[in-house]
Motif scaffolding. Structure first.
Motif, PDB file in Angstrom:
ATOM      1  N   PRO A  52       0.813  -1.215   0.000  1.00  0.00           N
ATOM      2  CA  PRO A  52       0.000   0.000   0.000  1.00  0.00           C
ATOM      3  C   PRO A  52       0.836   1.249   0.000  1.00  0.00           C
ATOM      4  CG  PRO A  52      -0.205  -1.132   2.128  1.00  0.00           C
ATOM      5  CD  PRO A  52       0.811  -1.860   1.299  1.00  0.00           C
ATOM      6  N   CYS A  53       0.405   2.372  -0.218  1.00  0.00           N
ATOM      7  CA  CYS A  53      -0.846   3.054  -0.503  1.00  0.00           C
ATOM      8  C   CYS A  53      -0.730   3.803  -1.815  1.00  0.00           C
ATOM      9  CB  CYS A  53      -1.170   4.060   0.573  1.00  0.00           C
ATOM     10  SG  CYS A  53      -1.775   3.330   2.094  1.00  0.00           S
ATOM     11  N   PHE A  54      -1.843   4.225  -2.330  1.00  0.00           N
ATOM     12  CA  PHE A  54      -1.839   4.991  -3.564  1.00  0.00           C
ATOM     13  C   PHE A  54      -1.426   6.431  -3.316  1.00  0.00           C
ATOM     14  CE2 PHE A  54      -4.994   1.667  -4.507  1.00  0.00           C
ATOM     15  CZ  PHE A  54      -4.370   1.113  -5.610  1.00  0.00           C
ATOM     16  N   ASP A  55      -0.797   7.009  -4.307  1.00  0.00           N
ATOM     17  CA  ASP A  55      -0.480   8.428  -4.289  1.00  0.00           C
ATOM     18  C   ASP A  55      -1.798   9.213  -4.251  1.00  0.00           C
ATOM     19  OD1 ASP A  55       1.394  10.761  -4.975  1.00  0.00           O
ATOM     20  OD2 ASP A  55      -0.084  10.831  -6.590  1.00  0.00           O
ATOM     21  N   GLY A  56      -1.811  10.364  -3.602  1.00  0.00           N
ATOM     22  CA  GLY A  56      -3.017  11.171  -3.451  1.00  0.00           C
ATOM     23  C   GLY A  56      -3.656  11.609  -4.754  1.00  0.00           C
ATOM     24  N   ILE A  69      -7.792  10.249  -5.100  1.00  0.00           N
ATOM     25  CA  ILE A  69      -8.048   9.487  -3.879  1.00  0.00           C
ATOM     26  C   ILE A  69      -7.925  10.358  -2.631  1.00  0.00           C
ATOM     27  CG2 ILE A  69      -5.714   8.592  -3.489  1.00  0.00           C
ATOM     28  CD1 ILE A  69      -7.091   5.842  -2.945  1.00  0.00           C
ATOM     29  N   ARG A  70      -7.112  11.400  -2.666  1.00  0.00           N
ATOM     30  CA  ARG A  70      -6.958  12.283  -1.497  1.00  0.00           C
ATOM     31  C   ARG A  70      -8.235  13.055  -1.194  1.00  0.00           C
ATOM     32  NH1 ARG A  70      -6.327  16.488  -4.753  1.00  0.00           N
ATOM     33  NH2 ARG A  70      -4.671  16.419  -6.273  1.00  0.00           N
ATOM     34  N   ARG A  93      -4.461   6.549   6.109  1.00  0.00           N
ATOM     35  CA  ARG A  93      -3.346   7.376   5.676  1.00  0.00           C
ATOM     36  C   ARG A  93      -2.056   6.681   6.075  1.00  0.00           C
ATOM     37  NH1 ARG A  93      -7.289  10.634   5.503  1.00  0.00           N
ATOM     38  NH2 ARG A  93      -7.421  12.683   4.646  1.00  0.00           N
ATOM     39  N   SER A  94      -1.062   6.805   5.241  1.00  0.00           N
ATOM     40  CA  SER A  94       0.216   6.159   5.497  1.00  0.00           C
ATOM     41  C   SER A  94       1.316   7.201   5.579  1.00  0.00           C
ATOM     42  CB  SER A  94       0.523   5.176   4.360  1.00  0.00           C
ATOM     43  OG  SER A  94       1.822   4.664   4.491  1.00  0.00           O
ATOM     44  N   SER A  95       2.241   6.978   6.482  1.00  0.00           N
ATOM     45  CA  SER A  95       3.403   7.857   6.545  1.00  0.00           C
ATOM     46  C   SER A  95       4.471   7.384   5.565  1.00  0.00           C
ATOM     47  CB  SER A  95       3.967   7.883   7.965  1.00  0.00           C
ATOM     48  OG  SER A  95       4.362   6.579   8.341  1.00  0.00           O
ATOM     49  N   GLN A  96       4.202   6.275   4.892  1.00  0.00           N
ATOM     50  CA  GLN A  96       5.137   5.726   3.908  1.00  0.00           C
ATOM     51  C   GLN A  96       5.293   6.714   2.762  1.00  0.00           C
ATOM     52  OE1 GLN A  96       7.679   3.998   2.949  1.00  0.00           O
ATOM     53  NE2 GLN A  96       6.797   2.002   3.362  1.00  0.00           N
ATOM     54  N   TYR A 108      -3.611   2.800 -19.590  1.00  0.00           N
ATOM     55  CA  TYR A 108      -3.182   4.032 -20.239  1.00  0.00           C
ATOM     56  C   TYR A 108      -2.248   4.854 -19.367  1.00  0.00           C
ATOM     57  CZ  TYR A 108      -3.442   8.600 -22.444  1.00  0.00           C
ATOM     58  OH  TYR A 108      -3.119   9.788 -23.020  1.00  0.00           O
ATOM     59  N   GLU A 109      -2.643   5.105 -18.147  1.00  0.00           N
ATOM     60  CA  GLU A 109      -1.838   5.909 -17.230  1.00  0.00           C
ATOM     61  C   GLU A 109      -1.126   5.001 -16.242  1.00  0.00           C
ATOM     62  OE1 GLU A 109      -1.383   9.253 -17.033  1.00  0.00           O
ATOM     63  OE2 GLU A 109      -2.615   9.609 -18.807  1.00  0.00           O
ATOM     64  N   PRO A 110       0.104   5.315 -15.874  1.00  0.00           N
ATOM     65  CA  PRO A 110       0.765   4.516 -14.830  1.00  0.00           C
ATOM     66  C   PRO A 110       0.071   4.699 -13.488  1.00  0.00           C
ATOM     67  CG  PRO A 110       2.122   6.400 -15.435  1.00  0.00           C
ATOM     68  CD  PRO A 110       0.936   6.394 -16.356  1.00  0.00           C
ATOM     69  N   VAL A 111       0.172   3.693 -12.634  1.00  0.00           N
ATOM     70  CA  VAL A 111      -0.367   3.763 -11.282  1.00  0.00           C
ATOM     71  C   VAL A 111       0.765   4.203 -10.374  1.00  0.00           C
ATOM     72  CG1 VAL A 111      -1.385   2.466  -9.374  1.00  0.00           C
ATOM     73  CG2 VAL A 111      -2.058   1.959 -11.736  1.00  0.00           C
ATOM     74  N   VAL A 112       0.557   5.299  -9.658  1.00  0.00           N
ATOM     75  CA  VAL A 112       1.564   5.813  -8.730  1.00  0.00           C
ATOM     76  C   VAL A 112       1.109   5.449  -7.327  1.00  0.00           C
ATOM     77  CG1 VAL A 112       2.785   7.847  -7.911  1.00  0.00           C
ATOM     78  CG2 VAL A 112       2.119   7.682 -10.320  1.00  0.00           C
ATOM     79  N   THR A 113       1.944   4.742  -6.603  1.00  0.00           N
ATOM     80  CA  THR A 113       1.572   4.219  -5.300  1.00  0.00           C
ATOM     81  C   THR A 113       2.796   4.182  -4.391  1.00  0.00           C
ATOM     82  OG1 THR A 113       0.623   2.287  -4.175  1.00  0.00           O
ATOM     83  CG2 THR A 113       1.942   1.846  -6.107  1.00  0.00           C
ATOM     84  N   THR A 114       2.556   4.122  -3.103  1.00  0.00           N
ATOM     85  CA  THR A 114       3.687   3.878  -2.208  1.00  0.00           C
ATOM     86  C   THR A 114       4.056   2.407  -2.336  1.00  0.00           C
ATOM     87  OG1 THR A 114       2.193   3.529  -0.355  1.00  0.00           O
ATOM     88  CG2 THR A 114       3.136   5.731  -0.581  1.00  0.00           C
ATOM     89  N   ASP A 115       5.234   2.065  -1.888  1.00  0.00           N
ATOM     90  CA  ASP A 115       5.727   0.706  -2.135  1.00  0.00           C
ATOM     91  C   ASP A 115       5.202  -0.321  -1.134  1.00  0.00           C
ATOM     92  OD1 ASP A 115       7.169   1.399   0.099  1.00  0.00           O
ATOM     93  OD2 ASP A 115       9.137   1.167  -0.837  1.00  0.00           O
ATOM     94  N   ASN A 116       4.107  -0.026  -0.447  1.00  0.00           N
ATOM     95  CA  ASN A 116       3.554  -0.999   0.503  1.00  0.00           C
ATOM     96  C   ASN A 116       2.036  -1.143   0.364  1.00  0.00           C
ATOM     97  OD1 ASN A 116       2.975   1.539   1.484  1.00  0.00           O
ATOM     98  ND2 ASN A 116       3.263   1.015   3.624  1.00  0.00           N
ATOM     99  N   HIS A 117       1.494  -1.002  -0.862  1.00  0.00           N
ATOM    100  CA  HIS A 117       0.042  -1.054  -1.048  1.00  0.00           C
ATOM    101  C   HIS A 117      -0.394  -2.256  -1.891  1.00  0.00           C
ATOM    102  CE1 HIS A 117      -3.883   0.966  -0.880  1.00  0.00           C
ATOM    103  NE2 HIS A 117      -4.101   0.182  -1.889  1.00  0.00           N
ATOM    104  N   PRO A 118      -1.234  -3.157  -1.326  1.00  0.00           N
ATOM    105  CA  PRO A 118      -1.750  -4.268  -2.127  1.00  0.00           C
ATOM    106  C   PRO A 118      -2.933  -3.820  -2.979  1.00  0.00           C
ATOM    107  CG  PRO A 118      -2.572  -4.435   0.104  1.00  0.00           C
ATOM    108  CD  PRO A 118      -1.659  -3.235   0.070  1.00  0.00           C
ATOM    109  N   PHE A 119      -2.959  -4.249  -4.208  1.00  0.00           N
ATOM    110  CA  PHE A 119      -4.128  -4.008  -5.078  1.00  0.00           C
ATOM    111  C   PHE A 119      -4.084  -4.968  -6.232  1.00  0.00           C
ATOM    112  CE2 PHE A 119      -0.859  -1.056  -6.354  1.00  0.00           C
ATOM    113  CZ  PHE A 119      -0.829  -1.138  -7.719  1.00  0.00           C
TER     114      PHE A 119
END
Length: 119
Positions: A52-56, A69-70, A93-96, A108-119
């Motif tokens: 998790p988590c996704f970028d805002g 998502i924010r 919310r993640s402090s990651q 089409y668009e890349p997914v921007v996420t923190t490096d600890n988010h399952p999806f």
């Protein structure tokens, strides 16, 4: 679905409760860094993982259209993997801060996420 979840590993207690709810027959683990997975050797056909988590700025389809998502609030209708809208009942919310950009064929668009988010 044509597949079975044999086990999952999630350190966050809230997320672990969700996984245990949706996959009650699966073995649940908490800390991937201390779990011994040797018992699964030769028993797994496909192993997947995510963090998790996704970028805002990641867009989420809501009943009111696409939103970053924010901007999601408790009560917003969010499109689920089952193809129906359900109301958001918690905000996490993640402090990651380690951001990963995932690019996949057919997206089409890349997914921007923190490096600890399952999806």
């Amino acid at each position: 679905m044509g597949w079975q979840n044999a086990f999952h590993c999630e350190i966050d207690p809230f997320c672990n409760r969700i996984l245990n709810y949706w996959f009650p027959k699966a073995q649940g683990y908490t800390d991937i860094t201390t779990t011994d997975f040797r018992c699964w050797k030769g028993k797994i056909d496909v192993l997947t993982g995510g963090f998790p988590c996704f970028d805002g700025d990641t867009l989420v389809l809501t009943s009111d259209g696409m939103k970053p998502i924010r901007e999601i609030k408790i009560g917003d209708g969010i499109l689920t993997k089952e193809g129906r809208f359900k109301n958001c009942n918690a905000i996490m919310r993640s402090s990651q801060r380690h951001i990963t950009c995932l690019k996949a064929q057919g997206i089409y668009e890349p997914v921007v996420t923190t490096d600890n988010h399952p999806f």
